[in-house]
Scaffold this motif. Structure first.
Motif, PDB file in Angstrom:
ATOM      1  N   TYR A  22      32.964   5.238  11.935  1.00  0.00           N
ATOM      2  CA  TYR A  22      33.488   5.162  10.571  1.00  0.00           C
ATOM      3  C   TYR A  22      33.242   3.765  10.024  1.00  0.00           C
ATOM      4  O   TYR A  22      33.603   2.763  10.650  1.00  0.00           O
ATOM      5  CB  TYR A  22      34.988   5.465  10.539  1.00  0.00           C
ATOM      6  CG  TYR A  22      35.599   5.321   9.164  1.00  0.00           C
ATOM      7  CD1 TYR A  22      35.483   6.335   8.224  1.00  0.00           C
ATOM      8  CD2 TYR A  22      36.276   4.150   8.805  1.00  0.00           C
ATOM      9  CE1 TYR A  22      36.027   6.207   6.955  1.00  0.00           C
ATOM     10  CE2 TYR A  22      36.827   4.014   7.535  1.00  0.00           C
ATOM     11  CZ  TYR A  22      36.703   5.043   6.614  1.00  0.00           C
ATOM     12  OH  TYR A  22      37.230   4.914   5.361  1.00  0.00           O
ATOM     13  N   GLY A  26      31.413   2.663   3.681  1.00  0.00           N
ATOM     14  CA  GLY A  26      30.659   3.880   3.451  1.00  0.00           C
ATOM     15  C   GLY A  26      29.195   3.714   3.791  1.00  0.00           C
ATOM     16  O   GLY A  26      28.831   3.060   4.772  1.00  0.00           O
ATOM     17  N   THR A  82      31.477   8.475   9.085  1.00  0.00           N
ATOM     18  CA  THR A  82      30.528   8.202   8.017  1.00  0.00           C
ATOM     19  C   THR A  82      29.089   8.089   8.521  1.00  0.00           C
ATOM     20  O   THR A  82      28.156   8.197   7.724  1.00  0.00           O
ATOM     21  CB  THR A  82      30.881   6.892   7.291  1.00  0.00           C
ATOM     22  OG1 THR A  82      30.819   5.806   8.236  1.00  0.00           O
ATOM     23  CG2 THR A  82      32.281   6.965   6.689  1.00  0.00           C
ATOM     24  N   TRP A 126      30.227   8.902  -1.142  1.00  0.00           N
ATOM     25  CA  TRP A 126      31.078   9.359  -0.038  1.00  0.00           C
ATOM     26  C   TRP A 126      31.035  10.882   0.149  1.00  0.00           C
ATOM     27  O   TRP A 126      31.909  11.463   0.780  1.00  0.00           O
ATOM     28  CB  TRP A 126      32.535   8.915  -0.223  1.00  0.00           C
ATOM     29  CG  TRP A 126      32.747   7.457   0.026  1.00  0.00           C
ATOM     30  CD1 TRP A 126      32.515   6.435  -0.834  1.00  0.00           C
ATOM     31  CD2 TRP A 126      33.225   6.853   1.239  1.00  0.00           C
ATOM     32  NE1 TRP A 126      32.811   5.223  -0.246  1.00  0.00           N
ATOM     33  CE2 TRP A 126      33.257   5.458   1.034  1.00  0.00           C
ATOM     34  CE3 TRP A 126      33.640   7.364   2.471  1.00  0.00           C
ATOM     35  CZ2 TRP A 126      33.675   4.557   1.998  1.00  0.00           C
ATOM     36  CZ3 TRP A 126      34.076   6.462   3.438  1.00  0.00           C
ATOM     37  CH2 TRP A 126      34.084   5.085   3.212  1.00  0.00           C
ATOM     38  N   CYS A 309      35.082  14.372   1.972  1.00  0.00           N
ATOM     39  CA  CYS A 309      33.723  14.250   1.480  1.00  0.00           C
ATOM     40  C   CYS A 309      33.247  15.607   0.980  1.00  0.00           C
ATOM     41  O   CYS A 309      33.794  16.638   1.339  1.00  0.00           O
ATOM     42  CB  CYS A 309      32.796  13.761   2.598  1.00  0.00           C
ATOM     43  SG  CYS A 309      33.414  12.293   3.460  1.00  0.00           S
TER      44      CYS A 309
END
Length: 329
Positions: A22, A26, A82, A126, A309
């Motif tokens: 993560y 982002g 992410t 995102w 997301c």
């Protein structure tokens, strides 16, 4: 010191150890800084080529952090990852320096250069840039992550077994039956063989693949495997394998022995039916092909305590930032 030679199956180059991470910033992150991401979990994936295009295939729950049936966050997750952190060999084996000890011929050394990348799962907004099945969606625990393998690393792709209609060829049986041996090529507990190769875990087909799997009144297009699989293997390819010397029957009916290793990609492993069970899920490649050809942007089940997301844009190689490191087993 003396030089040494060794052989490695191509299948071991086709599986990829992935780390779900993560990044607070982002998709906009300096991956060379090495400090702006949080490790969440590890899993398996593989590079798959279909219609001339490569992509990363893995379990959908690896990219969502959620159990594919309960939709709850799994251990290690409290928000969706992410990025996927992946690693490839910088040089082919023929360029590796392998030496034997002059004092003990049973011992040796190898120095291998590995190159790591962060592969985004989200775009600048995102929203997910990975794909899921067009009809089954979250009901199929497989995801396709757009990925253009860098040209300066060793990256081998899985492909479906081609037509073998010649009389002296030995085609794979069209149907898979319960009791047949298969292999899951992945990374249980993040374990590796040698510098960074996956482990081959043997299993047997437990359910007839022509029938669906039923759970809570729903039918899922998957079959069960009986194998001692553990955490970290979700997303690994499942294959049947014929080592050199295996007795086969050619298309003309004559017996023969395999001169070289031969493998057939069957599906994607995505976890066990329960923590107490050795029965696991395998999603067949026909449905994986459907994701690759007609997949829709991934969806995330809403959770008010986490940032969710949705739909995003396609990934290009320019999004990949390399990190090199030397590994000495």
């Amino acid at each position: 010191m003396m030089s040494a030679q060794f052989q490695i199956h191509a299948e071991s180059f086709r599986s990829v150890l992935i780390e779900m991470v993560y990044c607070e910033n982002g998709a906009d992150i300096d991956t060379t800084a090495g400090q702006d991401y949080k490790s969440m979990a590890h899993g398996s994936a593989f590079v798959y080529r279909l219609d001339g295009k490569d992509r990363l295939i893995t379990a959908r729950h690896n990219v969502t952090g959620r159990h594919w049936q309960t939709h709850e966050f799994m251990g290690g997750y409290h928000i969706e990852p992410t990025h996927l952190r992946v690693m490839f060999f910088k040089d082919p084996p023929e360029k590796w320096v392998v030496t034997l000890s002059e004092d003990d011929p049973r011992r040796g050394g190898i120095q291998v250069l590995l190159q790591q990348y962060l592969v985004p799962l989200i775009g600048p907004d995102w929203k997910p840039i990975w794909n899921q099945h067009p009809q089954l969606g979250g009901e199929m625990d497989v995801a396709e992550v757009p990925f253009n393998p860098p040209a300066d690393v060793v990256c081998m792709s899985w492909e479906r077994t081609g037509d073998r209609s010649g009389p002296e060829q030995a085609s794979w049986p069209a149907q898979l039956f319960p009791g047949e041996d298969v292999f899951i090529i992945g990374y249980p507990y993040r374990l590796t063989s040698g510098p960074a190769f996956p482990l081959w875990i043997r299993g047997t087909v437990a359910s007839n693949p022509i029938f669906p799997y039923y759970s809570d009144g729903k039918a899922y297009p998957l079959w069960l495997i009986d194998a001692r699989t553990r955490k970290g293997q979700s997303g690994a390819p499942v294959m049947r394998h014929r080592p050199p010397g295996t007795l086969v029957f050619r298309n003309d009916g004559q017996p023969a022995r395999m001169p070289v290793p031969d493998s057939d990609l069957l599906g994607v492993y995505s976890g066990r039916t329960s923590d107490e069970s050795d029965l696991g899920f395998v999603w067949g490649m026909d449905h994986v092909d459907e994701i690759c050809r007609n997949g829709v942007p991934g969806t995330i089940d809403p959770d008010p305590s986490a940032r969710s997301c949705a739909v995003g844009e396609e990934l290009t190689t320019s999004n990949l930032e390399p990190q090199e490191r030397s590994v000495r087993p």
